[in-house]
Enzyme design. Structure first.
Site, mmCIF file in Angstrom:
data_model
loop_
_atom_site.group_PDB
_atom_site.id
_atom_site.type_symbol
_atom_site.label_atom_id
_atom_site.label_comp_id
_atom_site.label_asym_id
_atom_site.label_seq_id
_atom_site.Cartn_x
_atom_site.Cartn_y
_atom_site.Cartn_z
ATOM 1 N N LYS A 13 16.648 6.027 0.743
ATOM 2 C CA LYS A 13 17.036 5.248 -0.375
ATOM 3 C C LYS A 13 17.030 6.048 -1.750
ATOM 4 O O LYS A 13 17.937 5.913 -2.440
ATOM 5 C CB LYS A 13 15.894 4.053 -0.332
ATOM 6 C CG LYS A 13 15.733 3.432 0.898
ATOM 7 C CD LYS A 13 14.739 2.155 0.717
ATOM 8 C CE LYS A 13 13.486 2.532 0.433
ATOM 9 N NZ LYS A 13 12.522 2.924 1.407
ATOM 10 N N ARG A 87 9.572 -5.406 -1.396
ATOM 11 C CA ARG A 87 8.948 -5.035 -0.045
ATOM 12 C C ARG A 87 8.371 -6.338 0.478
ATOM 13 O O ARG A 87 7.832 -5.986 1.516
ATOM 14 C CB ARG A 87 8.032 -4.005 -0.573
ATOM 15 C CG ARG A 87 8.444 -2.541 -0.109
ATOM 16 C CD ARG A 87 7.507 -1.597 -0.704
ATOM 17 N NE ARG A 87 7.306 -0.358 0.070
ATOM 18 C CZ ARG A 87 7.896 0.613 -0.529
ATOM 19 N NH1 ARG A 87 8.443 0.752 -1.660
ATOM 20 N NH2 ARG A 87 7.751 1.614 -0.018
ATOM 21 N N ARG A 126 9.482 16.995 4.771
ATOM 22 C CA ARG A 126 9.725 17.129 3.411
ATOM 23 C C ARG A 126 8.356 17.465 2.892
ATOM 24 O O ARG A 126 8.403 18.524 1.835
ATOM 25 C CB ARG A 126 10.061 15.520 3.118
ATOM 26 C CG ARG A 126 10.002 15.370 1.264
ATOM 27 C CD ARG A 126 10.497 14.249 1.063
ATOM 28 N NE ARG A 126 9.531 12.809 1.344
ATOM 29 C CZ ARG A 126 9.899 11.650 1.120
ATOM 30 N NH1 ARG A 126 11.373 11.287 1.011
ATOM 31 N NH2 ARG A 126 8.762 10.738 1.006
ATOM 32 N N ARG A 138 3.299 14.617 -2.159
ATOM 33 C CA ARG A 138 2.988 13.255 -2.125
ATOM 34 C C ARG A 138 1.868 13.050 -1.550
ATOM 35 O O ARG A 138 1.610 13.473 -0.316
ATOM 36 C CB ARG A 138 4.054 12.115 -1.883
ATOM 37 C CG ARG A 138 4.888 11.989 -2.849
ATOM 38 C CD ARG A 138 6.059 11.406 -2.623
ATOM 39 N NE ARG A 138 5.955 10.002 -1.696
ATOM 40 C CZ ARG A 138 6.541 8.922 -1.519
ATOM 41 N NH1 ARG A 138 7.991 9.179 -2.184
ATOM 42 N NH2 ARG A 138 6.367 7.980 -0.841
ATOM 43 N N ARG A 149 2.537 3.445 6.628
ATOM 44 C CA ARG A 149 3.725 2.812 5.520
ATOM 45 C C ARG A 149 4.608 2.244 6.508
ATOM 46 O O ARG A 149 5.276 1.249 6.241
ATOM 47 C CB ARG A 149 4.355 4.165 5.036
ATOM 48 C CG ARG A 149 3.506 4.481 3.597
ATOM 49 C CD ARG A 149 3.636 5.845 3.095
ATOM 50 N NE ARG A 149 5.126 6.166 2.687
ATOM 51 C CZ ARG A 149 5.583 7.427 2.691
ATOM 52 N NH1 ARG A 149 4.811 8.414 3.028
ATOM 53 N NH2 ARG A 149 6.609 7.545 2.212
HETATM 54 P P1 ADP Z 1 8.488 5.457 0.597
HETATM 55 O O1 ADP Z 1 9.544 4.416 0.755
HETATM 56 O O2 ADP Z 1 8.930 6.678 0.980
HETATM 57 O O3 ADP Z 1 7.150 4.862 1.214
HETATM 58 P P2 ADP Z 1 8.068 4.600 -2.222
HETATM 59 O O4 ADP Z 1 8.162 5.761 -3.288
HETATM 60 O O5 ADP Z 1 9.043 3.510 -2.148
HETATM 61 O O6 ADP Z 1 8.294 5.568 -0.848
HETATM 62 O O7 ADP Z 1 6.737 4.154 -2.149
HETATM 63 C C1 ADP Z 1 5.477 4.670 -1.926
HETATM 64 C C2 ADP Z 1 4.206 3.641 -2.302
HETATM 65 O O8 ADP Z 1 4.237 2.910 -3.474
HETATM 66 C C3 ADP Z 1 4.352 2.541 -1.164
HETATM 67 O O9 ADP Z 1 3.829 3.080 -0.104
HETATM 68 C C4 ADP Z 1 3.383 1.788 -1.885
HETATM 69 O O10 ADP Z 1 2.029 1.886 -1.761
HETATM 70 C C5 ADP Z 1 3.799 1.447 -3.231
HETATM 71 N N1 ADP Z 1 5.040 0.484 -3.399
HETATM 72 C C6 ADP Z 1 6.137 1.006 -3.828
HETATM 73 N N2 ADP Z 1 7.017 0.097 -4.046
HETATM 74 C C7 ADP Z 1 6.297 -0.945 -3.858
HETATM 75 C C8 ADP Z 1 6.554 -2.432 -3.881
HETATM 76 N N3 ADP Z 1 7.673 -3.174 -4.011
HETATM 77 N N4 ADP Z 1 5.660 -3.416 -3.373
HETATM 78 C C9 ADP Z 1 4.242 -2.909 -3.186
HETATM 79 N N5 ADP Z 1 3.906 -1.569 -3.072
HETATM 80 C C10 ADP Z 1 4.991 -0.557 -3.362
#
Ligand code: ADP
Length: 191
Positions: A13, A87, A126, A138, A149
Site C-alpha cells: 500500500k 481498518r 524488509r 520497525r 497483524r
Molecule cells: P502495516 O500495514 O504494514 O501493518 P501500518 O504502518 O499501516 O503497517 O500500521 C502499523 C500499525 O499501526 C498497525 O499494526 C496498528 O497497530 C497501527 N495502525 C495503523 N493504522 C491503524 C488504524 N487505521 N487503526 C488502528 N490501528 C492502526
C-alpha cells in the site's frame, strides 16, 4: 479523487501510495506513519500507542479517527489516498461521514490481493535488509507481530471488502505482480 488502498500488512500500500503522490499530486494519509510520529513524540499517548503497535494490534478507533479528521480539515487538491485506514467498520463509517461533511466522497477502494506467506516473507525480508544496511527496523516487523497483524487484518479489516463491495467502488488488483504492473493496474482503475 479520493481513494482507499486496502490490503493486508506488506501488500504494498505504501509503495503504491507514494507513486500516486508523485504522479498525481494526491495526498497520502497513512495512519501507520502518523502513529509512528505520535510514538516518537514521547508523550503518554505516544507511549501507549507504541506498545500496541509493537505487538501488532490495532490502536483504538477514537485515536485514528481523530488523526484523520485533523488531516481532512487541511484539504487536498489532488485528493486523498487513505493508506492503512480505515481498518475497522467503525472507521469506515466515520470516514464516510467525515467526507460527506465536506461534500466529498470516496471514488474507489483498491483492494491489493496477496497471499499470506508472501506477506510474511516480504516483511521479514524488509526488516533484514534494513538491519544489514544499518537502518532502523520497525518494532512490529518481526514474525510474531506480523502474524498478529495478519490476524487483526482478517478479523477486523477484511470485512471492509464486503462493505465496500456493497457500497460500490471496490476494485480488486493483483498485488503479487511486479511493482510496476501493480501500479499500471491501479492507474487503469483510476483512469
Ligand atoms: P502495516 O500495514 O504494514 O501493518 P501500518 O504502518 O499501516 O503497517 O500500521 C502499523 C500499525 O499501526 C498497525 O499494526 C496498528 O497497530 C497501527 N495502525 C495503523 N493504522 C491503524 C488504524 N487505521 N487503526 C488502528 N490501528 C492502526
Amino acid at each position: 479523487m479520493n481513494i482507499i488502498l486496502l490490503g493486508p500488512p506488506g501488500a504494498g500500500k505504501g509503495t503504491q501510495a507514494r507513486h500516486l503522490v508523485e504522479t498525481r499530486g494526491m495526498v497520502q494519509l497513512s495512519t501507520g506513519d502518523m502513529l509512528r510520529e505520535a510514538k516518537d513524540s514521547g508523550t503518554e499517548m505516544g507511549n501507549r500507542v507504541a506498545e500496541v503497535m509493537a505487538k501488532g494490534e490495532l490502536v483504538t478507533d477514537e485515536i485514528v479517527i481523530g488523526l484523520i479528521r485533523e488531516k481532512l480539515e487541511q484539504g487536498a487538491e489532488g485528493g486523498f489516498i487513505f493508506d492503512g485506514f480505515p481498518r475497522t467498520l467503525a472507521q469506515a463509517d466515520a470516514l464516510g461521514e467525515l467526507l460527506a461533511e465536506k461534500g466529498e466522497h470516496l471514488d474507489f477502494v483498491v483492494e491489493l490481493q496477496v497471499d499470506d506467506e508472501t506477506l510474511v516473507q516480504r516483511i521479514v525480508n524488509r526488516a533484514e535488509e534494513a538491519r544489514a544496511a544499518g537502518q532502523p527496523v520497525r518494532a512490529d516487523d518481526n514474525e510474531e507481530s506480523v502474524r498478529i497483524r495478519l490476524m487483526e487484518y482478517y478479523k477486523k479489516t477484511s470485512p471492509l471488502i464486503g462493505y465496500y463491495h456493497a457500497k460500490g467502488g471496490l476494485r480488486p488488483v493483483d498485488g503479487l505482480a511486479d511493482i510496476g504492473d501493480v501500479t499500471a493496474s491501479i492507474e487503469a482503475v483510476l483512469a
